[in-house]
Each structure stands twice: as C-alpha cells, then as structure tokens.
Write an enzyme that holds these catalytic residues in place. Sequence first.
Site, PDB file in Angstrom:
ATOM      1  N   ARG A  86       6.712  -3.749  -4.076  1.00 37.96           N
ATOM      2  CA  ARG A  86       6.942  -5.021  -4.627  1.00 37.96           C
ATOM      3  C   ARG A  86       5.644  -5.308  -5.671  1.00 37.96           C
ATOM      4  O   ARG A  86       4.614  -4.924  -5.549  1.00 37.96           O
ATOM      5  CB  ARG A  86       6.645  -6.045  -3.651  1.00 37.96           C
ATOM      6  CG  ARG A  86       8.065  -6.013  -2.787  1.00 37.96           C
ATOM      7  CD  ARG A  86       7.842  -7.163  -1.754  1.00 37.96           C
ATOM      8  NE  ARG A  86       6.854  -7.140  -0.559  1.00 37.96           N
ATOM      9  CZ  ARG A  86       5.586  -7.402  -0.476  1.00 37.96           C
ATOM     10  NH1 ARG A  86       5.189  -8.149  -1.302  1.00 37.96           N
ATOM     11  NH2 ARG A  86       4.924  -7.102   0.443  1.00 37.96           N
ATOM     12  N   TYR A 226      13.454  -1.537  -7.143  1.00 42.85           N
ATOM     13  CA  TYR A 226      13.001  -1.063  -5.860  1.00 42.85           C
ATOM     14  C   TYR A 226      13.095  -2.472  -5.026  1.00 42.85           C
ATOM     15  O   TYR A 226      12.490  -3.414  -5.212  1.00 42.85           O
ATOM     16  CB  TYR A 226      11.481  -0.635  -6.143  1.00 42.85           C
ATOM     17  CG  TYR A 226      11.068   0.100  -4.854  1.00 42.85           C
ATOM     18  CD1 TYR A 226      11.518   1.273  -4.670  1.00 42.85           C
ATOM     19  CD2 TYR A 226      10.340  -0.562  -3.681  1.00 42.85           C
ATOM     20  CE1 TYR A 226      11.230   1.936  -3.485  1.00 42.85           C
ATOM     21  CE2 TYR A 226      10.025   0.099  -2.710  1.00 42.85           C
ATOM     22  CZ  TYR A 226      10.495   1.675  -2.540  1.00 42.85           C
ATOM     23  OH  TYR A 226      10.171   2.093  -1.476  1.00 42.85           O
ATOM     24  N   LYS A 235      13.554 -10.506   0.463  1.00 40.66           N
ATOM     25  CA  LYS A 235      12.200 -11.219   0.433  1.00 40.66           C
ATOM     26  C   LYS A 235      12.417 -12.553  -0.393  1.00 40.66           C
ATOM     27  O   LYS A 235      12.071 -13.662  -0.276  1.00 40.66           O
ATOM     28  CB  LYS A 235      11.296 -10.438  -0.027  1.00 40.66           C
ATOM     29  CG  LYS A 235      10.699  -9.379   0.835  1.00 40.66           C
ATOM     30  CD  LYS A 235      10.575  -9.950   2.051  1.00 40.66           C
ATOM     31  CE  LYS A 235       9.545  -8.978   2.999  1.00 40.66           C
ATOM     32  NZ  LYS A 235       9.895  -7.599   3.352  1.00 40.66           N
ATOM     33  N   HIS A 255       8.599 -14.346   8.183  1.00 42.12           N
ATOM     34  CA  HIS A 255       8.339 -12.822   7.983  1.00 42.12           C
ATOM     35  C   HIS A 255       8.041 -12.242   9.288  1.00 42.12           C
ATOM     36  O   HIS A 255       7.021 -11.772   9.561  1.00 42.12           O
ATOM     37  CB  HIS A 255       7.123 -12.771   7.028  1.00 42.12           C
ATOM     38  CG  HIS A 255       7.202 -11.007   6.457  1.00 42.12           C
ATOM     39  ND1 HIS A 255       6.077 -10.458   5.831  1.00 42.12           N
ATOM     40  CD2 HIS A 255       8.142 -10.116   6.511  1.00 42.12           C
ATOM     41  CE1 HIS A 255       6.038  -9.237   5.761  1.00 42.12           C
ATOM     42  NE2 HIS A 255       7.542  -8.948   6.013  1.00 42.12           N
ATOM     43  N   SER A 277       3.317  -6.886   5.502  1.00 45.76           N
ATOM     44  CA  SER A 277       4.081  -5.444   5.285  1.00 45.76           C
ATOM     45  C   SER A 277       3.391  -4.355   5.638  1.00 45.76           C
ATOM     46  O   SER A 277       2.000  -4.220   5.501  1.00 45.76           O
ATOM     47  CB  SER A 277       4.369  -5.576   3.752  1.00 45.76           C
ATOM     48  OG  SER A 277       5.258  -6.655   3.412  1.00 45.76           O
ATOM     49  N   CYS A 279       2.647  -3.224   8.618  1.00 43.22           N
ATOM     50  CA  CYS A 279       1.833  -3.531   9.850  1.00 43.22           C
ATOM     51  C   CYS A 279       2.411  -3.483  11.036  1.00 43.22           C
ATOM     52  O   CYS A 279       2.040  -3.845  12.053  1.00 43.22           O
ATOM     53  CB  CYS A 279       0.847  -4.782   9.673  1.00 43.22           C
ATOM     54  SG  CYS A 279      -0.149  -4.859   8.281  1.00 43.22           S
ATOM     55  N   ASP A 302      12.304  -7.943  10.355  1.00 42.83           N
ATOM     56  CA  ASP A 302      11.432  -8.185   9.138  1.00 42.83           C
ATOM     57  C   ASP A 302      11.648  -9.753   8.965  1.00 42.83           C
ATOM     58  O   ASP A 302      10.639 -10.181   8.382  1.00 42.83           O
ATOM     59  CB  ASP A 302      12.229  -7.159   8.021  1.00 42.83           C
ATOM     60  CG  ASP A 302      11.083  -7.464   6.632  1.00 42.83           C
ATOM     61  OD1 ASP A 302       9.883  -7.250   6.789  1.00 42.83           O
ATOM     62  OD2 ASP A 302      11.564  -7.779   5.673  1.00 42.83           O
ATOM     63  N   ARG A 395      11.165   4.595   1.994  1.00 44.37           N
ATOM     64  CA  ARG A 395      11.657   3.611   2.926  1.00 44.37           C
ATOM     65  C   ARG A 395      12.995   4.257   3.382  1.00 44.37           C
ATOM     66  O   ARG A 395      13.675   5.130   2.481  1.00 44.37           O
ATOM     67  CB  ARG A 395      12.061   2.266   2.316  1.00 44.37           C
ATOM     68  CG  ARG A 395      10.992   1.564   1.772  1.00 44.37           C
ATOM     69  CD  ARG A 395      10.506   0.458   2.704  1.00 44.37           C
ATOM     70  NE  ARG A 395       9.057   0.015   2.548  1.00 44.37           N
ATOM     71  CZ  ARG A 395       8.731  -0.903   3.471  1.00 44.37           C
ATOM     72  NH1 ARG A 395       9.315  -1.463   4.235  1.00 44.37           N
ATOM     73  NH2 ARG A 395       7.689  -1.533   2.828  1.00 44.37           N
TER      74      ARG A 395
HETATM   75  P1  GTP Z   1       7.307  -3.704   6.366  1.00 43.17           P
HETATM   76  O1  GTP Z   1       8.861  -3.245   6.353  1.00 43.17           O
HETATM   77  O2  GTP Z   1       6.574  -3.301   4.977  1.00 43.17           O
HETATM   78  O3  GTP Z   1       7.415  -5.247   6.206  1.00 43.17           O
HETATM   79  O4  GTP Z   1       6.512  -3.221   7.439  1.00 43.17           O
HETATM   80  P2  GTP Z   1       6.391  -3.294   9.079  1.00 43.17           P
HETATM   81  O5  GTP Z   1       5.507  -4.452   9.368  1.00 43.17           O
HETATM   82  O6  GTP Z   1       7.871  -3.185   9.388  1.00 43.17           O
HETATM   83  O7  GTP Z   1       5.664  -2.038   9.508  1.00 43.17           O
HETATM   84  P3  GTP Z   1       6.086  -0.580   9.975  1.00 43.17           P
HETATM   85  O8  GTP Z   1       6.532  -0.881  11.501  1.00 43.17           O
HETATM   86  O9  GTP Z   1       7.148   0.034   9.404  1.00 43.17           O
HETATM   87  O10 GTP Z   1       4.789   0.076  10.517  1.00 43.17           O
HETATM   88  C1  GTP Z   1       4.138   0.325   9.178  1.00 43.17           C
HETATM   89  C2  GTP Z   1       2.835   1.519   9.598  1.00 43.17           C
HETATM   90  O11 GTP Z   1       2.099   1.274  10.455  1.00 43.17           O
HETATM   91  C3  GTP Z   1       3.821   2.870   9.768  1.00 43.17           C
HETATM   92  O12 GTP Z   1       3.059   3.988   9.077  1.00 43.17           O
HETATM   93  C4  GTP Z   1       3.469   2.758  11.249  1.00 43.17           C
HETATM   94  O13 GTP Z   1       3.720   4.174  11.808  1.00 43.17           O
HETATM   95  C5  GTP Z   1       2.102   2.246  11.505  1.00 43.17           C
HETATM   96  N1  GTP Z   1       2.134   1.403  12.828  1.00 43.17           N
HETATM   97  C6  GTP Z   1       3.212   0.847  13.206  1.00 43.17           C
HETATM   98  N2  GTP Z   1       2.866   0.506  14.540  1.00 43.17           N
HETATM   99  C7  GTP Z   1       1.745   1.078  14.829  1.00 43.17           C
HETATM  100  C8  GTP Z   1       0.685   0.800  15.975  1.00 43.17           C
HETATM  101  O14 GTP Z   1       0.957   0.214  17.147  1.00 43.17           O
HETATM  102  N3  GTP Z   1      -0.351   1.488  15.974  1.00 43.17           N
HETATM  103  C9  GTP Z   1      -0.831   2.171  14.880  1.00 43.17           C
HETATM  104  N4  GTP Z   1      -1.680   2.932  15.052  1.00 43.17           N
HETATM  105  N5  GTP Z   1      -0.043   2.098  13.799  1.00 43.17           N
HETATM  106  C10 GTP Z   1       1.320   1.797  13.978  1.00 43.17           C
HETATM  107  C1  SPV Z   2       7.715  -5.499   2.403  1.00 37.19           C
HETATM  108  O1  SPV Z   2       7.049  -5.211   1.598  1.00 37.19           O
HETATM  109  O2  SPV Z   2       7.433  -6.425   3.228  1.00 37.19           O
HETATM  110  C2  SPV Z   2       9.139  -4.920   2.671  1.00 37.19           C
HETATM  111  C3  SPV Z   2       9.428  -4.043   1.641  1.00 37.19           C
HETATM  112  O3  SPV Z   2       9.951  -5.099   3.831  1.00 37.19           O
HETATM  113  S1  SPV Z   2      10.100  -4.742   0.621  1.00 37.19           S
HETATM  114  O4  SPV Z   2      11.677  -5.134   0.821  1.00 37.19           O
HETATM  115  O5  SPV Z   2      10.170  -4.142  -0.657  1.00 37.19           O
HETATM  116  O6  SPV Z   2       9.664  -6.207   0.472  1.00 37.19           O
HETATM  117 MN    MN Z   3       9.659  -2.998   8.584  1.00 34.73          MN
END
Ligand code: GTP
Ligand code: SPV
Ligand code: MN
Length: 612
Positions: A86, A226, A235, A255, A277, A279, A302, A395
């Site tokens: 983004r 993207y 979003k 979110h 994002s 996290c 999400d 992704r």
């Molecule tokens: P978006 O889709 O961008 O909104 O991200 P998200 O909030 O869905 O995050 P996601 O669950 O994909 O995790 C993002 C990164 O954080 C990944 O590389 C995970 O491996 C890492 N991660 C997720 N949960 C944990 C956790 O409990 N501990 C640690 N150390 N890393 C984590």
């Molecule tokens: C984020 O960045 O929070 C995502 C990926 O989930 S995107 O669809 O690019 O916004």
């Molecule tokens: Mn996600």
Amino acid sequence: MAENSSLPIADQVEASAPTSYAKLLDWVKEVATLTEPDSVYWVDGSQEEYDRLTAEMVEAGTLVKLNQETFPNSYAAFSDPADVARVEDRTFICSENEHDAGFTNNWMEPSKMRGILDDAFRGSMRGRTMYVIPFVMGHLDAEDPKFGVEITDSAYVVASMRIMARIGTEVLKKIEETEAFFVPALHSVGAPLEEGQEDVAWPCNETKWIVHFPEERSIYSYGSGYGGNALLGKKCYALRIASVMARDEGWLAEHMLILRLTSPEGKSYTISGAFPSACGKTNLALIDPTIDGWKAETLGDDITWIRPGHDGEFRVVNPEAGYFGVAPGTGWSTNPNAMRAITKGNSIFTNVALTDDGGVWWEGMTDEVPEHLIDWQGNDWSPESDTTAAHPNSRFCTPIDQTDMLAPEYSEPNGVKLDAILFGGRRKTTIPLVTESRTWEDGIFKGATLSSETTAAATGAVGVVRRDPMAMLPFIGYDAGDYLNHWVSVSGKVDPEKLPRIYLVNWFRRNRNGGFAWPGFGENSRVLKWVVERLEGKADAEETPIGFVPTPESLDLTGLDLDPENLEDALAVKADEWADEVKLIQEWFDRFGDSLPASITQELDALKARLG
Ligand code: GTP
Ligand code: SPV
Ligand code: MN
C-alpha cells in the site's frame, strides 16, 4: 466482449450490458468513454470465467500455474518491484472541507483532485479490456447489504476480487432489483497500450493515486495493481468509505480479526482484535490453541463491521470472503490452519518464491529451507543468498471457506454478539503481554493510543514506532478526532452491561536479551484463556496504574517451557518506560487540537495521576 466494435464504446456498452439499471449503465458508459478500453466485459463471477481469465493470464505471463498436486488450481504472480505494498503517501481523503479529512490523512481540494484524476484516467485503458465487477461487502442477504461496482483494467484484480468478496451476476441482480446505492470504484493500472505495443507481466505506473471522495462515497485508484491499492472492496471500501458510512449510520468499520473461542465447559465467546498491518491478525484468527480442551474457530482475519444489535449488544460480521494474508512467517509450525487452507488450492500468491517442483515457498513456511528457489524477482536463490526469497509483504489470496476451523456463524448475515476486543501492536518495550482495561472508557483510551513499529505492509521505513489508533491510522476515512468521538457515541447505543471488555496485547515485547519474551502464535491461546476467565470472573490479576495485568500464576502455562525471566519481562509494567510513554501519548493528543473527546483526555489525566 462487446460486439460490433465499430460503434463508439458507450454504444457498445449500451448494446451488450447485462443490466438496464440506468445509474450503473450511465457510470460504466462514462468511464468507458473516458478511459477508452478496447472492450468492456461484465464479470459474472463463475468458475468458468475464472478459469478462462487465469488461463489468459498464464498465456500473458502475468501468472505462473503451480504444481497441480501440491497447489491445485493455484497461481503465482510477481509484481513490478516498485509495486509491492500500500502507498500511504499517495492515499487521499478528498472531503469537501479539509477539516473532515483530519490530520491523519492526505487531503486535496476535491475539484482539483477530480481534474488530476480525469487527466490520469483519460485513455488509460487503451489496448486493454475494461472489466465491470459487481460486488457486495458482507452478505447479499444482510439487513443492509453494502454494494460496490469495481471497474478495472486488470484481470489479476478480477481474479483476486472473486476470492476476496462476493461478486458477479447474483450481486448485479440484487443491485438492479432493489435499485441499490453502490460505491463506484474505478481502478486502472495506468498503462495504456498503444497500437502494436507489447504488454508486460505486471503493468503499472510510477505515479499512483488512491483517492476517496467520502461525501460521494466513491473510490479512484490509479497506477498500482497491488493488494490494498487495487482490490477496492478491501481497505478502500470496507474500511475508508465504510468508516464514513458507519459514522453517518451509527456503527463501526474496523481493522479487526474475529475469533470464536469455546472453553472446555462448552461456553463460546466472540473476540475481535485490532492489530496494525502485519502485526498478527491473520495468525490469531487461525490460531491452533496449545492448551487442552479449548476450541478456536475463525470468523474473520482483517476487517470487522460492528453494529448495535436488536438486544442491546454489539454484533460483528466479516464483510470479506477470503484472506489476503502475509506469506512470510506463515508456516506449518506457526500456523498450520492457514497452511491447510492455502494448500487446498484455489489460491493466488503474489511475490513469493518458486520451488523447483512448481510449488511456492517463503521464509518461515517450512523449517527446512530449500536448496534452490527462483526468488520473487525471478533470480536464482539459495540459502547463501543475502536477500529474502519472498518479498516481506508477499501474500497468499485464499477463499476463507477453505478454512477447516471456519465458525458456522460465518454464514450469519447479521453477525454474532461481541464479547471482547483486543487492541495490539508490535512494541519491543513498555506494553505488557496483556492488560485488561479498567473501564470501557479506559479501553477506548487504549485503542486511541495504540502504537506499533511500522512493517513492510506499507511503503516507507520499517520499525519506527507510530501511534495507530484502533489500528486504523491508514484507514480512517474522516477526521481522527471525530472518529474517536464516534466510538464514544456508538457505545451509547448498547446496553452498558453488554459492552465488550477491552484488552491491550503485545506479542512482540523483547526480553532482557533482545529475543521475544513470549513465544506467541498458538501459545497466545493462554492469553485468550486468561481473557475469557476474566470475563467469567475466574482469573486473578494484578491492578497496576495502566490496568489489570495477569499475575504469573493466573496464566495457564501447563506444558510450556518458558523461562521465568521471560514471563517477568513479558508482564512487567515499568515506571520509567511509562513515564516516556505518557509523554509520547501527550504529544500524540496535542496533534488532535480540540477534536479529541473529553473522556479520552480525562483518561490520560487519570493515568498520569495513577503513575504518580
Ligand atoms: P495484514 O494482513 O497486513 O493486516 O497483517 P496481519 O495483522 O494479518 O498479520 P499476520 O498474522 O499476517 O502476521 C504478520 C507477521 O507477524 C507474520 O510474519 C507473523 O509470522 C508474525 N506474527 C504473527 N503472530 C505472531 C506472534 O504471536 N508472535 C510473533 N513473534 N510473531 C507473530
Ligand atoms: C494491510 O496492509 O493491512 C493488508 C494488505 O491487509 S493490503 O490488502 O495491501 O491492504
Ligand atoms: Mn492479515
């Protein structure tokens, strides 16, 4: 395809459109006249259509068809190296008044922006097909279905939108029958093809515009193919535009992930979680609990729409139909549920690496690292390479109904009652593993002051601490102070007894040696258990100036080999760190001017007093 190509494009649209709904037809004709595509195609959402479009993209070099045994009906796409996330600095909220966009958004005068967009989109689809995608966010038979129509010149967007949202003929029929309002969402990669010019695998433009007109409720996206820049139901609509609808209609567009948790006694709770994002939302939504007898089921990963229900409760619904999940770190050991859903197939991967047997790989997918890969930029890669094989924001795009642990309530058009909200960020220091808010108002304060280190999900520096209110910083479609006021006022529509309890969590705190203090992932179920036991009045907590933190004994650590020093570091509330934090919060609040709700500034005063 439109027949009879000797006719002007608007007449071709008129002649071939599967609808007579004037509002829609007029807009499609207007866009076709402006963007000058070769042809116009109305997306029906069928499997045949998907198969045809993906086959065309394989032919064109946009998609690579993967090994059908390990990744059935799945494809990999590789973006332009400058189109990988983004673009927050190119994202605009063009409200009539600058104040209504607030200090967290870029703003430009709407008439000036319209001029820029007109110039950008003029002729931008030359040599390409213009696809019209009717879609609905949420269920088609929801009480108040939220419709949109995305026009795009990217087949990759069409295929991805089919995974991420409910699209096609059924939706078009309902829009037409009910003469519904739909959000017009116009997207172009901004790469017209001149006569005889050969296309590239990932067309895009160096100049990008991601623009929202909140009063008109319209979206314009130019120059990027993207994710959140181009899949406009996600979003742009379900957060930025929906947050404005929600403000006006008395609900919340957030979110957040949604998880159902069932205790060994068979009691179920719905927990949503707002994390910025990259996290941990998708990971928590698909958690594999490590404690006996606890069952987790997924509702969303999400985006969450929260509405006051008919019985004084908040109800939550996931408006999406798929995952657009961060690939790196998603693996068989950290997130087996995601891996099972992904490997059922029907997925599109973007910017991951290719294995020699026609599969995909990314950092963290398996413990063993393949000896040879083709990296996301098409180069040979080996474990000795000094770059990552997959882009950090690569992704997977996968239908949510492939999730074994999908909660049956996912198919409830009007959602389920919400019991608890988690706010979480990525903080190396200061923020304990979990803190229960003292009150609902304190919970809103915790959301309003949420902070996190930046990630690869957006372009720009990574690892910088920034405030990210309710994890919505890049997604609030209006003034941030008004948004916090809206949170306060919406709470008034719910029975105070039925307000969810609010928790602040941090899976990412570092220990005294610089490593993660808490193992995270499946072990987060121990924190969820504590949350549920707090709701049930069963778990102990220590009252600290910032709220209720688990006593070391109140967390179920059965079977977990956790160094007591790590636990201490994960749970610590340190006076010196909080003295610094309060200063940062004060600086953050100063940026709101007078639009911050009084109840939130009072919470800061009370926190300062408790910290002494
Ligand atoms: P978006 O889709 O961008 O909104 O991200 P998200 O909030 O869905 O995050 P996601 O669950 O994909 O995790 C993002 C990164 O954080 C990944 O590389 C995970 O491996 C890492 N991660 C997720 N949960 C944990 C956790 O409990 N501990 C640690 N150390 N890393 C984590
Ligand atoms: C984020 O960045 O929070 C995502 C990926 O989930 S995107 O669809 O690019 O916004
Ligand atoms: Mn996600």
